[in-house]
Design a protein around this motif. Structure first.
Motif, PDB file in Angstrom:
ATOM      1  N   LYS A  82     -63.344  -7.319  56.409  1.00 28.88           N
ATOM      2  CA  LYS A  82     -64.379  -8.033  57.177  1.00 28.88           C
ATOM      3  C   LYS A  82     -64.421  -7.591  58.636  1.00 28.88           C
ATOM      4  O   LYS A  82     -65.463  -7.665  59.287  1.00 28.88           O
ATOM      5  N   LYS A  83     -63.297  -7.129  59.161  1.00 29.80           N
ATOM      6  CA  LYS A  83     -63.222  -6.747  60.566  1.00 29.80           C
ATOM      7  C   LYS A  83     -63.633  -5.296  60.815  1.00 29.80           C
ATOM      8  O   LYS A  83     -63.690  -4.863  61.976  1.00 29.80           O
ATOM      9  N   LYS A  89     -71.002  -7.581  54.637  1.00 28.30           N
ATOM     10  CA  LYS A  89     -70.654  -8.621  53.664  1.00 28.30           C
ATOM     11  C   LYS A  89     -69.484  -8.149  52.802  1.00 28.30           C
ATOM     12  O   LYS A  89     -69.447  -6.998  52.360  1.00 28.30           O
ATOM     13  N   VAL A  90     -68.560  -9.064  52.559  1.00 29.33           N
ATOM     14  CA  VAL A  90     -67.461  -8.818  51.619  1.00 29.33           C
ATOM     15  C   VAL A  90     -67.473  -9.956  50.601  1.00 29.33           C
ATOM     16  O   VAL A  90     -67.354 -11.127  50.970  1.00 29.33           O
ATOM     17  N   THR A  91     -67.636  -9.604  49.333  1.00 23.17           N
ATOM     18  CA  THR A  91     -67.672 -10.600  48.277  1.00 23.17           C
ATOM     19  C   THR A  91     -66.604 -10.284  47.231  1.00 23.17           C
ATOM     20  O   THR A  91     -65.976  -9.228  47.267  1.00 23.17           O
ATOM     21  N   GLY A 110     -62.942 -15.164  55.494  1.00 26.81           N
ATOM     22  CA  GLY A 110     -64.334 -14.820  55.771  1.00 26.81           C
ATOM     23  C   GLY A 110     -65.130 -14.350  54.583  1.00 26.81           C
ATOM     24  O   GLY A 110     -66.184 -13.715  54.756  1.00 26.81           O
ATOM     25  N   ILE A 111     -64.698 -14.666  53.367  1.00 26.54           N
ATOM     26  CA  ILE A 111     -65.421 -14.212  52.185  1.00 26.54           C
ATOM     27  C   ILE A 111     -66.874 -14.681  52.247  1.00 26.54           C
ATOM     28  O   ILE A 111     -67.171 -15.802  52.638  1.00 26.54           O
ATOM     29  N   ASP A 112     -67.790 -13.789  51.853  1.00 29.34           N
ATOM     30  CA  ASP A 112     -69.223 -14.081  51.969  1.00 29.34           C
ATOM     31  C   ASP A 112     -69.858 -14.534  50.666  1.00 29.34           C
ATOM     32  O   ASP A 112     -71.025 -14.955  50.662  1.00 29.34           O
ATOM     33  N   PRO A 151     -72.455 -18.507  48.808  1.00 33.13           N
ATOM     34  CA  PRO A 151     -73.118 -18.147  47.550  1.00 33.13           C
ATOM     35  C   PRO A 151     -72.114 -18.012  46.410  1.00 33.13           C
ATOM     36  O   PRO A 151     -71.110 -17.311  46.528  1.00 33.13           O
ATOM     37  N   VAL A 152     -72.386 -18.688  45.323  1.00 29.78           N
ATOM     38  CA  VAL A 152     -71.540 -18.633  44.136  1.00 29.78           C
ATOM     39  C   VAL A 152     -72.413 -18.240  42.951  1.00 29.78           C
ATOM     40  O   VAL A 152     -73.487 -18.803  42.740  1.00 29.78           O
TER      41      VAL A 152
END
Length: 342
Positions: A82-83, A89-91, A110-112, A151-152
């Protein structure tokens, strides 16, 4: 970066392990063997690959497995990726079994977005498919993840389990703010023995039950899913139709396996092995152990990044125009999905 066919490649799926806590019949049934631990990329190696990808225009990273949450440093990896400048975006894709234990740490990292794989709501059918009795735990993980406001998505492989199966699955999106997506079975590895439902027929069946379904053209992610909305539902219904809705013309992705092999198309064995670039002349130890990243080397070391960029750019430029799943005799990928990454 654009590939040789003019497509913008901005999405990378990164498998971080070939291990899993389930034994799904079409993926990793009992008896499947994992590779030695030394063959799996370290956290720093994955980070270095992600830095390279970002420099070439990758903006969206999906963390997959195996089951990524069986790897202890998964949440730390999410935080580090994430950094990276350029990554937007990281999912994560997970089977949900261990998600409840890791959810708050993932949120802090920070998961998106989180995708949860679930093919049925029938407990006995779930046990037959996965080899485990974990359905209640997965459903609780879905409910908790949805409560955090990220978002799921629920991903269901389109196995032919009868109409009641898909009817029950899409109702998750009625009571919860989650998208329920149906994925045609990829004819790779053990999946070759499990025919998938034709999504054209599945959509017709859904429209017969929900005649007011309408296309949902809002953006739900960065992959190839096509979405529909059912009036009164909180979430949408999605279809990922690699076989009966070929989307190669718009493909924007590459895949990095847990062993460091960069694949530009799931269908073919072609790609480039990044592990020798990452490890140089490091020798395999006599006893199996995790690879240790040199303390004096940074994942964004410029010399290392230069070598990675050259290899990754070459693989992207040679990305095939399209898969050949409709012609099984032309498929050259022989590995199981667990080795490639979901």
């Amino acid at each position: 970066m654009k590939d040789g066919w003019g497509r913008t490649i901005d999405y990378m799926r990164i498998s971080i392990t070939d291990r899993c806590n389930l034994r799904c019949r079409y993926c990793m049934p009992d008896g499947g063997e994992s590779v030695p631990r030394w063959d799996i990329l370290s956290l720093e190696e994955i980070q270095a690959a992600a830095v390279c990808a970002a420099g070439l225009g990758i903006r969206y990273i999906k963390i997959t497995g195996g089951e990524p949450l069986v790897r202890r440093d998964c949440c730390l990896l999410v935080e580090r990726i994430k950094k990276i400048p350029g990554i937007e975006k990281v999912t994560l894709t997970t089977n949900g079994v261990a998600l409840g234990e890791c959810l708050e740490e993932l949120i802090r990292a920070g998961i998106d977005g989180i995708n949860i794989s679930l093919d049925t709501l029938d407990a006995e059918c779930y046990r037959k498919i996965t080899g485990r009795d974990c359905l209640d735990k997965v459903l609780e993980s879905i409910r908790r993840a949805a409560s955090f406001g990220i978002p799921v998505k629920v991903n269901a492989v389109s196995l032919d389990l009868g109409d009641e199966n898909w009817k029950e699955l899409i109702k998750l999106g009625e009571s919860l703010p989650v998208d329920v997506r149906f994925i045609e079975m990829m004819p790779i590895g053990h999946g070759k023995g499990f025919p998938s439902m034709d999504h054209r027929e599945l959509l017709e069946k859904m429209q017969a039950v929900y005649p007011h379904m309408e296309p949902d053209r809002s953006r739900h992610g960065y992959g190839p899913a096509v979405y529909w909305r059912i009036p009164g539902f909180q979430g949408s219904v999605g279809f990922i139709s690699a076989i009966h809705g070929k989307f190669c013309a718009d493909c924007n992705r590459v895949r990095l396996t847990s062993q460091g092999y960069l694949k530009s198309c799931l269908c073919y064995e072609d790609g480039v092995d990044l592990r020798p670039i990452l490890r140089g002349e490091t020798k395999r130890p006599e006893q199996d152990q995790h690879y240790r990243w040199p303390k004096e080397l940074s994942p964004d070391d410029e010399a290392l990044q230069g070598r990675l960029r050259e290899a990754v750019a070459r693989a992207i430029s040679h990305k095939p125009k399209a898969h050949c799943f409709e012609r099984p005799q032309d498929i050259t990928e022989e590995a199981d999905m667990i080795a490639i990454g979901g």
